[in-house]
Scaffold this active site. Structure first.
Site, PDB file in Angstrom:
ATOM      1  N   ASP A  33       0.344  -1.154   0.425  1.00 15.07           N
ATOM      2  CA  ASP A  33       0.237   0.073  -0.405  1.00 15.07           C
ATOM      3  C   ASP A  33       0.629   1.543  -0.138  1.00 15.07           C
ATOM      4  O   ASP A  33       1.467   1.650   1.547  1.00 15.07           O
ATOM      5  CB  ASP A  33      -0.983  -0.201   0.755  1.00 15.07           C
ATOM      6  CG  ASP A  33      -1.999   1.404   1.090  1.00 15.07           C
ATOM      7  OD1 ASP A  33      -2.099   1.394   0.315  1.00 15.07           O
ATOM      8  OD2 ASP A  33      -2.760   0.779   1.920  1.00 15.07           O
ATOM      9  N   CYS A  71      -6.126   3.860  -3.637  1.00 16.39           N
ATOM     10  CA  CYS A  71      -5.829   2.566  -3.860  1.00 16.39           C
ATOM     11  C   CYS A  71      -7.166   2.489  -4.542  1.00 16.39           C
ATOM     12  O   CYS A  71      -7.251   0.889  -4.919  1.00 16.39           O
ATOM     13  CB  CYS A  71      -6.658   2.734  -2.704  1.00 16.39           C
ATOM     14  SG  CYS A  71      -5.217   3.947  -1.418  1.00 16.39           S
ATOM     15  N   HIS A 127     -11.258  -1.962   0.903  1.00 17.90           N
ATOM     16  CA  HIS A 127     -11.340  -0.379   0.523  1.00 17.90           C
ATOM     17  C   HIS A 127     -12.258  -0.260  -1.045  1.00 17.90           C
ATOM     18  O   HIS A 127     -11.443   0.519  -2.065  1.00 17.90           O
ATOM     19  CB  HIS A 127      -9.573   0.156   0.316  1.00 17.90           C
ATOM     20  CG  HIS A 127      -9.804   2.080   0.228  1.00 17.90           C
ATOM     21  ND1 HIS A 127      -9.055   2.668  -0.393  1.00 17.90           N
ATOM     22  CD2 HIS A 127     -10.984   2.458   0.561  1.00 17.90           C
ATOM     23  CE1 HIS A 127      -9.506   3.420   0.153  1.00 17.90           C
ATOM     24  NE2 HIS A 127     -10.184   3.692   0.439  1.00 17.90           N
ATOM     25  N   HIS A 231       1.931   1.734   3.966  1.00 12.44           N
ATOM     26  CA  HIS A 231       0.370   3.197   4.318  1.00 12.44           C
ATOM     27  C   HIS A 231       0.533   4.133   4.957  1.00 12.44           C
ATOM     28  O   HIS A 231       0.875   3.430   6.450  1.00 12.44           O
ATOM     29  CB  HIS A 231      -0.521   2.596   3.744  1.00 12.44           C
ATOM     30  CG  HIS A 231      -1.790   3.774   3.726  1.00 12.44           C
ATOM     31  ND1 HIS A 231      -1.673   4.388   4.501  1.00 12.44           N
ATOM     32  CD2 HIS A 231      -2.521   3.882   2.267  1.00 12.44           C
ATOM     33  CE1 HIS A 231      -3.277   5.665   3.650  1.00 12.44           C
ATOM     34  NE2 HIS A 231      -3.011   5.277   3.197  1.00 12.44           N
ATOM     35  N   ASP A 289       0.165  -0.817  -5.375  1.00 15.26           N
ATOM     36  CA  ASP A 289      -1.221  -0.163  -4.863  1.00 15.26           C
ATOM     37  C   ASP A 289      -0.820   1.109  -6.129  1.00 15.26           C
ATOM     38  O   ASP A 289      -1.669   1.539  -7.069  1.00 15.26           O
ATOM     39  CB  ASP A 289      -2.249  -0.103  -4.098  1.00 15.26           C
ATOM     40  CG  ASP A 289      -2.138   0.538  -2.697  1.00 15.26           C
ATOM     41  OD1 ASP A 289      -0.634   1.453  -3.056  1.00 15.26           O
ATOM     42  OD2 ASP A 289      -3.398   0.969  -2.754  1.00 15.26           O
ATOM     43  N   ASN A 290      -0.316   1.865  -5.514  1.00 15.82           N
ATOM     44  CA  ASN A 290      -0.019   3.057  -6.702  1.00 15.82           C
ATOM     45  C   ASN A 290       1.487   3.776  -5.747  1.00 15.82           C
ATOM     46  O   ASN A 290       2.096   2.364  -4.829  1.00 15.82           O
ATOM     47  CB  ASN A 290      -0.956   4.414  -6.178  1.00 15.82           C
ATOM     48  CG  ASN A 290      -1.686   4.412  -3.976  1.00 15.82           C
ATOM     49  OD1 ASN A 290      -2.500   4.170  -4.310  1.00 15.82           O
ATOM     50  ND2 ASN A 290      -0.859   4.606  -3.479  1.00 15.82           N
ATOM     51  N   LYS A 307       2.148  10.233  -5.448  1.00 15.41           N
ATOM     52  CA  LYS A 307       0.530   9.316  -5.012  1.00 15.41           C
ATOM     53  C   LYS A 307      -0.240  10.103  -5.693  1.00 15.41           C
ATOM     54  O   LYS A 307      -0.876  11.220  -5.157  1.00 15.41           O
ATOM     55  CB  LYS A 307       1.093   8.362  -3.394  1.00 15.41           C
ATOM     56  CG  LYS A 307      -1.196   7.897  -3.726  1.00 15.41           C
ATOM     57  CD  LYS A 307      -0.742   7.971  -1.602  1.00 15.41           C
ATOM     58  CE  LYS A 307      -2.264   7.173  -1.641  1.00 15.41           C
ATOM     59  NZ  LYS A 307      -2.912   7.035   0.147  1.00 15.41           N
TER      60      LYS A 307
END
Ligand SMILES: *[C@@H]1O[C@H](CO)[C@@H](O)[C@H](O)[C@H]1NC(C)=O
Ligand SMILES: *[C@@H]1O[C@H](CO)[C@@H](O)[C@H](O)[C@H]1NC(C)=O
Ligand SMILES: *[C@@H]1O[C@H](CO)[C@@H](O)[C@H](O)[C@H]1NC(C)=O
Ligand SMILES: *[C@@H]1O[C@H](CO)[C@@H](O)[C@H](O)[C@H]1NC(C)=O
Ligand SMILES: *[C@@H]1O[C@H](CO)[C@@H](O)[C@H](O)[C@H]1NC(C)=O
Ligand SMILES: *[C@@H]1O[C@H](CO)[C@@H](O)[C@H](O)[C@H]1NC(C)=O
Ligand SMILES: *[C@@H]1O[C@H](CO)[C@@H](O)[C@H](O)[C@H]1NC(C)=O
Ligand SMILES: *[C@@H]1O[C@H](CO)[C@@H](O)[C@H](O)[C@H]1NC(C)=O
Ligand SMILES: *[C@@H]1O[C@H](CO)[C@@H](O)[C@H](O)[C@H]1NC(C)=O
Length: 516
Positions: A33, A71, A127, A231, A289-290, A307
């Site tokens: 994440d 996300c 999410h 994250h 994820d990013n 991000k």
């Protein structure tokens, strides 16, 4: 036995023998994440990730691999193989208090694998919406779920807060009402005994339990392990970073500790797969994820942006696939073939020998032959996004094609076109390591603000040289393509926060609050 009985016994034996040999592979998808492009050992990072490096080195590294800038969009595409404009999720992320989610008419990859005889397990962050139970993992193809439904929580207490917001008020941080509650669920039941256990340890332990149980089943296993690290909040057990001395930035030091915990967790999981006899028939996919957030210790160096932006730093990321089933020729390869997160749905379907119903009309293409056999990717373009709800920027270029005030980006061949307000386009140096700072600009909402860029990202992955003025024909062609995509878009789904989501009204939990 008469001859019919003999024939039946023979057929049963044949099926069993065939089943034993041709058993479908176990598939493990590990999603990290907000891990930045630079934040893996094999990208030359000063952060060590020895086990991930080792796994990647034995498999295929995806070095021209794209996800979405945030996300929920990345996860929605991974799960369904559809672009955001084709699910209505093109605007931002799903906040815990917003009553929406990944629309129910789109089957997830877990649905498909479940229908193809897999046991299916989701662990960690979801999410993809949860206002009604139908949007939660147990109703989206997963047999088991252990984790959190919203997009983040404290890594020890699993508490999460949200502010009331809505489409008519884009103010991110200012609001009056704050909602707070717990997040951790085992299936659909609140977990109360995990307070104080770090998220990576908790999810790894759960993943190993799933492996131990799956080894007893006469079924292949699909595991979606969606770690909360790295994250924010920036937290990790001290022993993961106390002796890191090569990083001077405090946030990045703890961030490195978060990655160290995940690196160890992945080692523990692969050890468990080996000990339980599953590893030799497992395909493991790893992806972020990013892009990362430099203020929270991440680095996307040398890429531009962060991000949540449409610059390469927001969307180009780390990914690899590894498996003892790969041929020796394919192990240890780096692929520069173009791949996108929406490709996982058809790719995983191919790994499992599952048929994708063509009426699904996916945006993703199967990359299984590219990964397994080194064949060229059939993907030539990526629609990064079109977000008509984002505030418009600048003035329109042409009246008879895509409106350049709209936030959008598209990749066709080597060219990438960006319109509207793509977000923070600075280059952030590696914290504490590089003094070299390329300063760009932050986006501004003024009527004269620039709203059109063209880059040859194959030659210029750092997006230093805008070609939009010198290549008007390419600009026009890509704008026309955006127009065509825009005509196929669903209306964005982005409802205002619902006060009934407030956790105190729902057992102090972020969990479904609307009856079906
Ligand atoms: C978790 O533990 C902390 C520290 O002991 C405490 O302050 C907090 O209230 C606990 N949270 C929950 C949800 O039990
Ligand atoms: C958005 O919310 C902020 C903070 O409450 C408020 O100051 C502002 O006026 C609101 N804007 C609109 C358009 O309602
Ligand atoms: C950190 O380094 C010290 C001194 O070398 C050592 O005693 C300690 O065990 C190390 N701690 C960890 C968690 O590795
Ligand atoms: C990995 O396993 C070791 C040994 O059991 C354990 O000490 C460690 O905490 C585990 N790490 C994670 C991230 O689960
Ligand atoms: C994997 O190992 C198990 C147990 O050692 C064995 O029965 C099985 O045939 C192996 N599968 C493959 C695909 O090599
Ligand atoms: C470190 O992270 C905190 C949030 O945890 C943030 O407020 C702060 O600005 C960051 N520091 C730097 C130097 O980026
Ligand atoms: C494919 O989906 C369509 C539409 O949902 C359905 O009518 C059709 O039966 C499906 N085909 C197969 C082979 O499942
Ligand atoms: C676009 O339309 C506006 C309003 O009709 C007009 O003022 C402008 O000149 C047109 N721009 C171009 C590039 O045709
Ligand atoms: C995109 O499509 C929407 C309808 O879905 C339309 O309202 C809008 O004007 C279009 N935008 C552009 C830039 O073509």
């Amino acid at each position: 036995m008469n001859s019919l009985e003999k024939a039946i016994v023979f057929l049963v034996l044949l099926t069993q023998a065939y089943g034993a040999v041709q058993r479908k592979p176990n598939i493990v998808v590990i999603l990290s994440d907000d891990q930045g492009f630079h934040d893996i050992g094999y990208h030359g990072s000063e952060i060590a990730t020895p086990h991930l490096d080792q796994l990647a080195a034995a498999g295929v590294k995806l070095e021209n691999y794209y996800v979405q800038p945030v996300c929920s969009p990345t996860r929605s595409q991974l799960m369904t193989g559809r672009y955001q404009i084709h699910t209505g999720l093109q605007h931002r992320i799903i906040r815990p208090s917003q009553p929406y989610g990944l629309p129910l008419q789109y089957p997830t990859i877990a649905d498909l694998l479940h229908d193809n005889g897999y046991s299916t397990h989701a662990i960690g962050k979801w999410h993809l919406g949860f206002y009604k139970k139908e949007y939660t993992p147990l109703f989206r193809g997963f047999d088991t779920f252990y984790g959190i439904l919203p997009g983040a929580s404290d890594h020890y207490t699993y508490e999460q807060c949200d502010v009331f917001r809505g489409k008519n008020n884009m103010s991110e941080s200012l609001d009056k009402v704050t909602f707070c509650g717990n997040t951790l669920l085992d299936m659909d039941q609140p977990v109360i005994d995990a307070n104080g256990t770090f998220s990576t340890h908790l999810y790894t332990k759960k993943a190993i339990e799933v492996v131990e149980k799956a080894a007893q089943l006469d079924k292949p296993m699909f595991m979606y392990l969606s770690y909360q690290v790295p994250h924010s909040p920036i937290q990790a057990p001290e022993h993961y970073y106390i002796n890191i001395t090569n990083i001077v930035n405090q946030n990045r030091t703890i961030y490195a500790g978060m990655l160290a915990s995940m690196d160890e967790g992945v080692r523990n999981l692969t050890d468990a797969l080996k000990q339980n006899g599953l590893w030799n028939n497992t395909i493991l996919i790893f992806s972020s994820d990013n892009g990362g957030r430099p203020s929270f210790g991440a680095s996307n160096w040398p890429l531009r942006g962060v991000k949540s932006t449409l610059w390469e730093g927001g969307i180009r990321t780390i990914g690899f696939v590894t498996s003892p089933l790969f041929s020796p020729e394919q192990s240890g390869k780096s692929s520069t073939e173009l791949m996108h997160v929406s490709d996982w749905f058809p790719t995983i379907a191919d790994m499992a020998g599952a048929t994708v119903n063509s009426s699904l009309d996916l945006d993703g293409v199967s990359q299984w032959e590219m990964i397994k056999e080194g064949k060229p990717s059939t993907r030539k373009e990526i629609l990064h996004n079109i977000d008509i709800l984002s505030p418009a920027q600048g003035t329109r270029f042409y009246n008879d094609t895509f409106d350049t005030r709209i936030r959008a980006a598209i990749r066709v061949g080597n060219y990438k076109l960006i319109t509207g307000d793509p977000g923070d386009g600075d280059w952030y140096p590696i914290p504490g390591i590089t003094n070299y700072i390329k300063k760009a600009f932050h986006s501004k909402f003024d009527p004269n603000a620039k709203n059109l860029w063209l880059f040859d990202v194959a030659q210029d992955p750092e997006e230093t040289t805008d070609l939009s003025a010198s290549m008007p024909k390419v600009v026009r062609k890509l704008l026309d393509k955006l127009s065509k995509y825009n005509a196929t878009a669903l209306p964005p789904w982005y409802p205002d926060s619902d006060p009934n989501s407030d956790p105190p009204l729902n057992g102090n939990m972020w969990q479904p609050w609307v009856q079906s």
